[in-house]
Design a protein around this motif. Structure first.
Motif, PDB file in Angstrom:
ATOM      1  N   VAL A  33      -7.760  29.988 -42.978  1.00  0.00           N
ATOM      2  CA  VAL A  33      -7.473  30.544 -44.564  1.00  0.00           C
ATOM      3  C   VAL A  33      -8.342  29.931 -45.412  1.00  0.00           C
ATOM      4  O   VAL A  33      -8.919  30.728 -46.342  1.00  0.00           O
ATOM      5  CB  VAL A  33      -5.880  30.299 -44.806  1.00  0.00           C
ATOM      6  N   LEU A  82      -6.577  38.958 -40.945  1.00  0.00           N
ATOM      7  CA  LEU A  82      -5.868  37.700 -40.656  1.00  0.00           C
ATOM      8  C   LEU A  82      -4.695  38.309 -39.576  1.00  0.00           C
ATOM      9  O   LEU A  82      -4.653  37.467 -38.378  1.00  0.00           O
ATOM     10  CB  LEU A  82      -5.119  36.879 -41.705  1.00  0.00           C
ATOM     11  N   HIS A 136      -3.229  35.718 -36.531  1.00  0.00           N
ATOM     12  CA  HIS A 136      -3.155  34.524 -37.474  1.00  0.00           C
ATOM     13  C   HIS A 136      -1.550  34.640 -37.984  1.00  0.00           C
ATOM     14  O   HIS A 136      -0.947  33.639 -38.279  1.00  0.00           O
ATOM     15  CB  HIS A 136      -4.162  34.113 -38.098  1.00  0.00           C
TER      16      HIS A 136
END
Ligand code: GLC
Length: 472
Positions: free
Chosen positions: A9, A311, A316
């Motif tokens: 991130v 993501l 994730h």
């Protein structure tokens, strides 16, 4: 956040970061692009820098009753404005949400007939006195917030749509003529006297309201940071080579609608993430208005959405959710353009324990259940996207301040920018970040002048009335 996710991130957030060196470099580039646009005919590579045929900034003494019609992003506003001649005005207004099917799957005729009907209905409701046979014709200033090729105060053909509108048959048509024809069909007794971009309206209305001798400021820019972004300022004729200024004998210059949404369409210096590319490809004007697509309200939510989807695709976030739903994501997250900037504004300031407020908001607005970790990811990215937008927004403001300093060299007053639009007005911390970045750029170095950012709410209607007041 676990350390592996945090690393991922942070890396994505860093792609959205803007350095101080970039701010300085981009301001120089912006000024260079202004000059290119002021000498070139319209092309994708240049900022349009459109002469508006407004040659005077209001003094505050203008008087009379005028109408304004304002087609911006999502609404059409009709107002009547009584200018009192003492920096004040009285305003009546109605606001209509443009039906989605008139924005895309329709024709110019349908859209303009709808607009004319609303003006006509407004007169019925608020100004019956102008309906009687033989009564005076009301002048209307038409705020049309899209790039137009303007050839007179009351003439301009649409160059292209922006902000989600897409009615191909309207391109290259004179939008004043279109509105006038439909008003005449309704026998509305209204003359479309002036065409103004919303930024021009904002500049003029702010200048009208600003009593310089008391405020000790001059209004030098009208800008919008809302669904789209753009700005207007006054330029001297010697710097507008593409305009034949010989017709404007006693005047010194003209207001320019920069259409800065199209700054650096060739991406020579603008930051460009893979998310920016995805978004551009999804729009109806790919390759155009690329600066706007990094800044304005229409795009902030979509930037967050495509970043989150990326993501997710890398496994994730939302992995459990996806499984539990049997292999789908909530459609408001999966589908483009459904994540509103307003939602980001709540996520941005959430300081509740475990981001519980964000949990509710994501659930309510996107039907998206989240874990605490996912909410932390979402908030980090939201802040990164908004920060980039605010820092980029400072670039044109600083460049224009530096550029017009020469015009005001014998004047002690500070500089005021009149700003309107949902993002600058409501997005938490946005205005402060813009000012912070302007201070980093420090465009008025060496002078005592300060820069003030003022919210010029709903200025474009009053501004259009002011434009109409200058029409013969
Ligand atoms: C878009 C339009 C521009 C307008 C701005 C703000 O950038 O092209 O004309 O001023 O949005 O509404």
């Amino acid at each position: 956040m676990n350390s592996q996710l945090k690393e991922v991130v942070d890396k994505v957030a860093a792609e959205y970061s803007i350095s101080n060196e970039f701010l300085i470099k981009a301001t120089d580039k912006f000024e260079e692009s202004m000059d290119q646009g002021l000498k070139s005919s319209p092309a994708r590579e240049y900022m349009p820098m459109i002469p508006t045929f407004v040659t005077d900034i209001p003094t505050g003494k203008e008087r009379g009753l005028f109408l304004a019609g304002d087609l911006g992003g999502t609404n059409f506003r009709v107002c009547s404005i009584y200018l009192n001649g003492d920096h004040s005005f009285d305003l009546k207004q109605s606001k209509f949400k443009i039906p989605l099917d008139l924005m895309t799957n329709s024709t110019a005729e349908d859209l303009f007939s709808y607009l004319a009907t609303k003006v006509d209905a407004f007169l019925d409701e608020h100004h019956k006195e102008f309906r009687a046979e033989g009564s005076e014709i009301l002048k209307l200033g038409f705020t049309f917030s899209f790039p137009v090729n303007q050839t007179a105060l009351n003439k301009g053909t649409l160059i292209r749509w922006t902000k989600g509108f897409d009615l191909p048959d309207c391109v290259d048509k004179d939008v004043v003529e279109l509105l006038q024809t439909h008003l005449d069909n309704l026998k509305a007794n209204v003359k479309v006297a002036a065409l103004a971009n919303d930024t021009v309206g904002t500049l003029l209305s702010r200048a009208y309201s600003n009593n310089s001798s008391q405020s000790k400021t001059n209004t030098i820019v009208g800008a919008i940071f809302g669904t789209g972004t753009n700005g207007a300022y006054f330029e001297t004729f010697d710097k507008i080579p593409k305009l034949d200024s010989s017709k404007f004998k006693d005047k010194t210059g003209m207001v320019i609608n920069t259409e800065w949404g199209s700054f650096d369409n060739t991406l020579e210096i603008l930051p460009s993430t893979r998310y920016d590319k995805i978004i551009d490809a999804q729009t109806s004007n790919p390759g155009y208005h690329l600066f706007e697509k990094r800044i304005s309200g229409m795009f902030l939510g979509e930037l967050l959405r495509v970043t989150l989807i990326d993501l997710f695709e890398q496994n994730h976030i939302f992995v459990e959710l996806f499984k539990s739903r049997g292999g789908t994501l909530p459609h408001r997250l999966a589908e483009p353009w459904l994540l509103d900037a307003e939602v980001l504004s709540y996520l941005q300031i959430d300081d509740s324990t475990d981001l519980k407020m964000s949990e509710l908001i994501l659930q309510n607005h996107l039907r998206l259940p989240t874990t605490k970790e996912e909410r932390l990811v979402i908030q980090t990215l939201t802040k990164a996207i908004a920060h980039r937008a605010a820092y980029l927004s400072a670039v044109p403001l600083a460049a224009i301040a530096r550029r017009v300093a020469e015009q005001y060299k014998d004047d002690e007053n500070d500089f005021e920018f009149g700003l309107d639009g949902s993002v600058i007005e409501f997005y938490p911390g946005f205005k402060d970040s813009v000012l912070e970045a302007i201070n980093i750029i420090n465009p008025l170095k060496g002078s005592n002048k300060k820069i003030h950012l003022s919210i010029a709410k709903d200025g474009s209607g009053v501004g259009a009335a002011l434009c109409a007041s200058t029409a013969l």
